[in-house]
Design a protein around this motif. Sequence first.
Motif, PDB file in Angstrom:
ATOM      1  N   GLU A 165     -19.599  -9.870  19.972  1.00  0.00           N
ATOM      2  CA  GLU A 165     -20.155  -9.330  18.725  1.00  0.00           C
ATOM      3  C   GLU A 165     -19.880  -7.837  18.560  1.00  0.00           C
ATOM      4  O   GLU A 165     -19.837  -7.336  17.428  1.00  0.00           O
ATOM      5  N   THR A 166     -19.721  -7.122  19.662  1.00  0.00           N
ATOM      6  CA  THR A 166     -19.517  -5.664  19.561  1.00  0.00           C
ATOM      7  C   THR A 166     -18.034  -5.273  19.686  1.00  0.00           C
ATOM      8  O   THR A 166     -17.716  -4.083  19.716  1.00  0.00           O
ATOM      9  N   ALA A 167     -17.155  -6.249  19.739  1.00  0.00           N
ATOM     10  CA  ALA A 167     -15.715  -5.943  19.870  1.00  0.00           C
ATOM     11  C   ALA A 167     -15.236  -5.145  18.661  1.00  0.00           C
ATOM     12  O   ALA A 167     -15.611  -5.420  17.517  1.00  0.00           O
ATOM     13  N   GLU A 168     -14.403  -4.172  18.932  1.00  0.00           N
ATOM     14  CA  GLU A 168     -13.813  -3.346  17.865  1.00  0.00           C
ATOM     15  C   GLU A 168     -12.488  -3.967  17.449  1.00  0.00           C
ATOM     16  O   GLU A 168     -11.721  -4.459  18.295  1.00  0.00           O
ATOM     17  N   THR A 169     -12.204  -3.972  16.155  1.00  0.00           N
ATOM     18  CA  THR A 169     -10.927  -4.485  15.656  1.00  0.00           C
ATOM     19  C   THR A 169     -10.089  -3.321  15.134  1.00  0.00           C
ATOM     20  O   THR A 169     -10.555  -2.544  14.306  1.00  0.00           O
ATOM     21  N   ILE A 170      -8.861  -3.225  15.650  1.00  0.00           N
ATOM     22  CA  ILE A 170      -7.940  -2.165  15.222  1.00  0.00           C
ATOM     23  C   ILE A 170      -6.657  -2.833  14.684  1.00  0.00           C
ATOM     24  O   ILE A 170      -6.043  -3.639  15.393  1.00  0.00           O
ATOM     25  N   LEU A 171      -6.303  -2.518  13.459  1.00  0.00           N
ATOM     26  CA  LEU A 171      -5.030  -3.021  12.922  1.00  0.00           C
ATOM     27  C   LEU A 171      -3.938  -2.034  13.327  1.00  0.00           C
ATOM     28  O   LEU A 171      -3.946  -0.880  12.904  1.00  0.00           O
ATOM     29  N   VAL A 172      -3.023  -2.513  14.157  1.00  0.00           N
ATOM     30  CA  VAL A 172      -1.975  -1.644  14.705  1.00  0.00           C
ATOM     31  C   VAL A 172      -0.650  -1.943  13.993  1.00  0.00           C
ATOM     32  O   VAL A 172      -0.191  -3.085  13.966  1.00  0.00           O
ATOM     33  N   GLU A 173      -0.073  -0.891  13.413  1.00  0.00           N
ATOM     34  CA  GLU A 173       1.235  -1.027  12.767  1.00  0.00           C
ATOM     35  C   GLU A 173       2.188  -0.003  13.352  1.00  0.00           C
ATOM     36  O   GLU A 173       1.773   1.054  13.819  1.00  0.00           O
ATOM     37  N   ALA A 174       3.462  -0.323  13.317  1.00  0.00           N
ATOM     38  CA  ALA A 174       4.476   0.608  13.871  1.00  0.00           C
ATOM     39  C   ALA A 174       4.551   1.877  13.024  1.00  0.00           C
ATOM     40  O   ALA A 174       4.306   1.844  11.825  1.00  0.00           O
TER      41      ALA A 174
END
Length: 393
Positions: free
Chosen positions: A384-393
């Motif tokens: 529930e506490t996981a962070e989501t990061i959208l990683v792009e080049a």
Amino acid sequence: MFRAFLIKYGEIGVKGKNRHLFEDALMQQIRYALRTAEGEFQVTREQGRIYVEGLTEFDYEEALEHLQKVFGIVGICPVVIVEDEGFEKLCQAVISYVDARYPDKQKTFKVNARRARKDYPMDSMEVNAKLGEKLLQAFPEMKVDVHHPDLMLNVEIRGKINIYSEVIPGPGGMPVGTNGKAMLLLSGGIDSPVAGYMIAKRGVKLDATYFHAPPYTSERAKQKVVDLAKIVAAYAGPISLKVVNFTDIQLYIYEKCPHEELTIIMRRYMMKIAEHFAKEAGNMGLITGESIGQVASQTMQSLAATNEVCTLPVYRPLIGFDKQEIIDVSEKIGTYETSIQPFEDCCTIFVAKHPVTKPNLRIIRRSEQRLREKIDELVKTAVETAETILVEA
């Protein structure tokens, strides 16, 4: 002198009735790869060929570098495209091409004409012979060598005429997104970024999960993993990265379980959590960077013990590689220098002095019974506490 690239593909060409779907996916990936390059580009398709044309001024080397990271491309040909205004005009265009492209004329050459338009007044052999004759007249110092020429001059007669002499290798593989999605267990090491690269090369879109253990692992260790994901994303497209705080789970396992089993039990909970996110995102499998026998947690018995907690398939593209082979790939794709930065992740912090190499599943399950009081709650909190990061080049 080049305003366009002719893109050659491999496996896509044998896809039968579905070929256009793969071509569309490849064109989409090319557009994505060039989005950050200087200039504007148009990507088009014609009779089994894909073209990238510069609509404005662009940086040739930069555009080429971006294209060399697109899976599905086997060859990139800087091409001059001319209108069909008769054979004499074609001869002039070819002579101008050779003169501009090769200032040193002490070369052997071969003309390789392909006539996609069957209404063209000459067949391929005639075009080869007559263009070769014109080139010899224009550049007497050049010679013909049909077996091992220094210069292979390709002339493709289509709606327009393509003139090119260089085929720059692409990465091969299949366009990303044509073979589903999978979840990569990404760490700060050398292996997992390479595993992600290799599965993405087969057309699989990547998501990723990273297990962070503050304060035992630093923010710099986390940034290192984001940096690795960014390098892989240059090939694989955007990656949704889940950053899971694994500290409490690790400490609880460390407190309750035999220390020689710590790595295996920790690994089993990592797989469970990664699989949760994988199912949530519609992924069709998990990807790890494991190689048989490389460390204690990667013996056949250890791999079987971690596999047991998963219902999704686990893909291990490096399973038969030795370490140097993995390093060679990591250097080729540009992850090696980042991977060897001295910022440890949670896999290297909590390591027993003498980890079990041949875990017995019955004993492992019995040890995990000691965790039942709190482990479900800890896993729930981590998810529930996981962070989501959208990683792009």
